[in-house]
Design a protein around this motif. Sequence first.
Motif, PDB file in Angstrom:
ATOM      1  N   CYS A 195      -8.227  -9.197  19.119  1.00 30.42           N
ATOM      2  CA  CYS A 195      -7.726 -10.466  18.566  1.00 30.42           C
ATOM      3  C   CYS A 195      -8.620 -10.895  17.403  1.00 30.42           C
ATOM      4  O   CYS A 195      -9.482 -11.775  17.549  1.00 30.42           O
ATOM      5  N   ILE A 196      -8.421 -10.260  16.264  1.00 30.74           N
ATOM      6  CA  ILE A 196      -9.237 -10.547  15.098  1.00 30.74           C
ATOM      7  C   ILE A 196      -8.381 -10.352  13.856  1.00 30.74           C
ATOM      8  O   ILE A 196      -7.546  -9.454  13.783  1.00 30.74           O
ATOM      9  N   SER A 197      -8.548 -11.250  12.896  1.00 26.95           N
ATOM     10  CA  SER A 197      -7.850 -11.110  11.614  1.00 26.95           C
ATOM     11  C   SER A 197      -8.578 -10.066  10.778  1.00 26.95           C
ATOM     12  O   SER A 197      -9.805 -10.085  10.687  1.00 26.95           O
ATOM     13  N   ILE A 198      -7.824  -9.154  10.163  1.00 25.59           N
ATOM     14  CA  ILE A 198      -8.417  -8.080   9.363  1.00 25.59           C
ATOM     15  C   ILE A 198      -7.914  -8.180   7.934  1.00 25.59           C
ATOM     16  O   ILE A 198      -6.711  -8.272   7.688  1.00 25.59           O
ATOM     17  N   LEU A 199      -8.857  -8.172   6.996  1.00 22.40           N
ATOM     18  CA  LEU A 199      -8.540  -8.118   5.577  1.00 22.40           C
ATOM     19  C   LEU A 199      -9.210  -6.879   5.005  1.00 22.40           C
ATOM     20  O   LEU A 199     -10.438  -6.812   4.941  1.00 22.40           O
ATOM     21  N   CYS A 200      -8.418  -5.894   4.612  1.00 19.38           N
ATOM     22  CA  CYS A 200      -8.947  -4.628   4.099  1.00 19.38           C
ATOM     23  C   CYS A 200      -8.694  -4.551   2.594  1.00 19.38           C
ATOM     24  O   CYS A 200      -7.553  -4.634   2.141  1.00 19.38           O
ATOM     25  N   ILE A 201      -9.766  -4.400   1.840  1.00 22.98           N
ATOM     26  CA  ILE A 201      -9.708  -4.286   0.386  1.00 22.98           C
ATOM     27  C   ILE A 201      -9.817  -2.812   0.031  1.00 22.98           C
ATOM     28  O   ILE A 201     -10.791  -2.154   0.400  1.00 22.98           O
ATOM     29  N   THR A 202      -8.838  -2.262  -0.692  1.00 24.10           N
ATOM     30  CA  THR A 202      -8.895  -0.823  -0.962  1.00 24.10           C
ATOM     31  C   THR A 202      -8.050  -0.435  -2.170  1.00 24.10           C
ATOM     32  O   THR A 202      -7.153  -1.169  -2.588  1.00 24.10           O
ATOM     33  N   HIS A 203      -8.368   0.722  -2.726  1.00 17.74           N
ATOM     34  CA  HIS A 203      -7.487   1.366  -3.708  1.00 17.74           C
ATOM     35  C   HIS A 203      -6.931   2.662  -3.121  1.00 17.74           C
ATOM     36  O   HIS A 203      -6.231   3.402  -3.807  1.00 17.74           O
ATOM     37  N   ASP A 204      -7.232   2.910  -1.837  1.00 15.31           N
ATOM     38  CA  ASP A 204      -6.923   4.180  -1.178  1.00 15.31           C
ATOM     39  C   ASP A 204      -5.666   4.047  -0.320  1.00 15.31           C
ATOM     40  O   ASP A 204      -5.704   3.496   0.780  1.00 15.31           O
ATOM     41  N   ILE A 205      -4.566   4.568  -0.819  1.00  9.23           N
ATOM     42  CA  ILE A 205      -3.288   4.475  -0.104  1.00  9.23           C
ATOM     43  C   ILE A 205      -3.339   5.200   1.241  1.00  9.23           C
ATOM     44  O   ILE A 205      -2.683   4.794   2.204  1.00  9.23           O
ATOM     45  N   PHE A 242      -0.451   1.205 -10.176  1.00  9.00           N
ATOM     46  CA  PHE A 242      -1.557   2.060 -10.628  1.00  9.00           C
ATOM     47  C   PHE A 242      -1.308   2.714 -11.993  1.00  9.00           C
ATOM     48  O   PHE A 242      -2.159   3.484 -12.453  1.00  9.00           O
ATOM     49  N   ASP A 243      -0.158   2.444 -12.605  1.00  2.36           N
ATOM     50  CA  ASP A 243       0.183   3.087 -13.884  1.00  2.36           C
ATOM     51  C   ASP A 243       0.114   4.603 -13.779  1.00  2.36           C
ATOM     52  O   ASP A 243      -0.556   5.294 -14.563  1.00  2.36           O
ATOM     53  N   ILE A 244       0.814   5.141 -12.779  1.00  6.84           N
ATOM     54  CA  ILE A 244       0.840   6.588 -12.535  1.00  6.84           C
ATOM     55  C   ILE A 244       2.284   7.029 -12.332  1.00  6.84           C
ATOM     56  O   ILE A 244       3.204   6.211 -12.385  1.00  6.84           O
ATOM     57  N   ASN A 245       2.451   8.314 -12.089  1.00  6.01           N
ATOM     58  CA  ASN A 245       3.783   8.855 -11.813  1.00  6.01           C
ATOM     59  C   ASN A 245       3.691   9.757 -10.590  1.00  6.01           C
ATOM     60  O   ASN A 245       3.346  10.927 -10.684  1.00  6.01           O
ATOM     61  N   ILE A 246       3.935   9.160  -9.424  1.00 10.47           N
ATOM     62  CA  ILE A 246       3.844   9.906  -8.164  1.00 10.47           C
ATOM     63  C   ILE A 246       5.081   9.644  -7.327  1.00 10.47           C
ATOM     64  O   ILE A 246       5.887   8.751  -7.627  1.00 10.47           O
ATOM     65  N   GLU A 247       5.213  10.418  -6.269  1.00 11.55           N
ATOM     66  CA  GLU A 247       6.236  10.150  -5.275  1.00 11.55           C
ATOM     67  C   GLU A 247       5.532   9.755  -3.987  1.00 11.55           C
ATOM     68  O   GLU A 247       4.623  10.451  -3.523  1.00 11.55           O
ATOM     69  N   LEU A 248       5.930   8.622  -3.417  1.00 13.92           N
ATOM     70  CA  LEU A 248       5.336   8.136  -2.177  1.00 13.92           C
ATOM     71  C   LEU A 248       6.269   8.467  -1.027  1.00 13.92           C
ATOM     72  O   LEU A 248       7.434   8.071  -1.030  1.00 13.92           O
ATOM     73  N   ILE A 249       5.759   9.208  -0.050  1.00 12.44           N
ATOM     74  CA  ILE A 249       6.562   9.655   1.084  1.00 12.44           C
ATOM     75  C   ILE A 249       6.113   8.911   2.340  1.00 12.44           C
ATOM     76  O   ILE A 249       4.928   8.900   2.687  1.00 12.44           O
ATOM     77  N   GLU A 250       7.070   8.278   3.019  1.00 17.22           N
ATOM     78  CA  GLU A 250       6.771   7.543   4.242  1.00 17.22           C
ATOM     79  C   GLU A 250       6.771   8.472   5.441  1.00 17.22           C
ATOM     80  O   GLU A 250       7.715   9.239   5.644  1.00 17.22           O
ATOM     81  N   ASN A 251       5.698   8.400   6.240  1.00 15.36           N
ATOM     82  CA  ASN A 251       5.603   9.160   7.479  1.00 15.36           C
ATOM     83  C   ASN A 251       5.802   8.219   8.665  1.00 15.36           C
ATOM     84  O   ASN A 251       6.143   7.055   8.501  1.00 15.36           O
ATOM     85  N   SER A 252       5.561   8.726   9.864  1.00 14.52           N
ATOM     86  CA  SER A 252       5.782   7.908  11.056  1.00 14.52           C
ATOM     87  C   SER A 252       4.885   6.687  11.090  1.00 14.52           C
ATOM     88  O   SER A 252       5.283   5.629  11.576  1.00 14.52           O
ATOM     89  N   ASN A 253       3.639   6.813  10.566  1.00 18.99           N
ATOM     90  CA  ASN A 253       2.713   5.677  10.637  1.00 18.99           C
ATOM     91  C   ASN A 253       1.930   5.430   9.347  1.00 18.99           C
ATOM     92  O   ASN A 253       1.022   4.622   9.328  1.00 18.99           O
ATOM     93  N   SER A 254       2.284   6.156   8.270  1.00 21.46           N
ATOM     94  CA  SER A 254       1.492   6.012   7.036  1.00 21.46           C
ATOM     95  C   SER A 254       2.330   6.497   5.852  1.00 21.46           C
ATOM     96  O   SER A 254       3.528   6.756   5.980  1.00 21.46           O
ATOM     97  N   TRP A 255       1.660   6.649   4.715  1.00 18.40           N
ATOM     98  CA  TRP A 255       2.324   7.110   3.490  1.00 18.40           C
ATOM     99  C   TRP A 255       1.478   8.185   2.827  1.00 18.40           C
ATOM    100  O   TRP A 255       0.251   8.121   2.829  1.00 18.40           O
ATOM    101  N   ASP A 256       2.144   9.194   2.262  1.00 17.96           N
ATOM    102  CA  ASP A 256       1.474  10.250   1.525  1.00 17.96           C
ATOM    103  C   ASP A 256       1.886  10.216   0.063  1.00 17.96           C
ATOM    104  O   ASP A 256       3.025   9.839  -0.269  1.00 17.96           O
ATOM    105  N   VAL A 257       0.963  10.605  -0.792  1.00 17.33           N
ATOM    106  CA  VAL A 257       1.200  10.620  -2.240  1.00 17.33           C
ATOM    107  C   VAL A 257       1.390  12.052  -2.710  1.00 17.33           C
ATOM    108  O   VAL A 257       0.616  12.948  -2.363  1.00 17.33           O
ATOM    109  N   TYR A 258       2.443  12.265  -3.524  1.00 21.53           N
ATOM    110  CA  TYR A 258       2.691  13.580  -4.128  1.00 21.53           C
ATOM    111  C   TYR A 258       2.799  13.409  -5.630  1.00 21.53           C
ATOM    112  O   TYR A 258       3.492  12.516  -6.111  1.00 21.53           O
ATOM    113  N   ARG A 259       2.102  14.279  -6.348  1.00 20.04           N
ATOM    114  CA  ARG A 259       2.189  14.225  -7.799  1.00 20.04           C
ATOM    115  C   ARG A 259       3.533  14.757  -8.287  1.00 20.04           C
ATOM    116  O   ARG A 259       4.018  15.768  -7.795  1.00 20.04           O
ATOM    117  N   VAL A 260       4.104  14.075  -9.249  1.00 22.68           N
ATOM    118  CA  VAL A 260       5.371  14.506  -9.813  1.00 22.68           C
ATOM    119  C   VAL A 260       5.099  15.446 -10.977  1.00 22.68           C
ATOM    120  O   VAL A 260       4.293  15.116 -11.846  1.00 22.68           O
TER     121      VAL A 260
END
Length: 260
Positions: A195-205, A242-260
Amino acid sequence: MSNICWLDAKNTTAYKQDYEVIKNLSLKLFDNERIIILGPNGSGKSSIVDLINRNIYPLVKRGSYFKIFNEELIDIWKVRKYISTVNNEIKFRINKHLKVKDVLLSGLYGRFCKIDNPQKEDLVKVNELIEKMFLNDIANKKFGYLSDGEKQISIIARAIINNPKVLILDEPSVNIDLKSRIFLIKKIQDLSQLCISILCITHDISIITKEYNRVIFLKDREIIGDGKPSELMNSKNINQLFDINIELIENSNSWDVYRV
């Protein structure tokens, strides 16, 4: 979601050495939320943490405010009691010969060294936290011999031993390898059961999981998106952020990045 607001900002502006690091920020963060603030380096993410921890102060102007627990002039010691922040410099302050259980114990005393003659009830708190965070495998290891992921989760556990209302993780996955990242992600998922509030600061998808119930996109010191990860985490939004060109793929519990 609770409707109790622990952070309430309206048109907040802040400077560091004459540079505007926060620009008209309006934001509400609520109890028991698990929030990601995502954005590229230089977007102002860590400056929000600096505002919360009173390392910088908001500019006083008409029609703006920055409240923590509904107080604009909150005492710094109250901030430290209710909000624990984990950043990457903490691990360099810990004696490498300290066992993990002693690292956790030191958090109860606000120190970074071995505590002689601790109170019996404090040892009980440490053992309870080791069980809650499933740290039995590393509890008796020396800090200096841990992987980077194990070090990171040890200082996170140290940060919550005093039962803060809010845990801030400032770039928790910086400079850690793939194995350590996987370990860290799993342990942060375990935190979501507390029972705690979490604030995560990141650039890491890669560390964003569906245990987080809100994601905030920050770019050029302004919020450009705020909502549920399932709604905002898509290729179009990430490319814009991020000013990039990628494809973001949704998984069961997260997301993966693929370069286009």
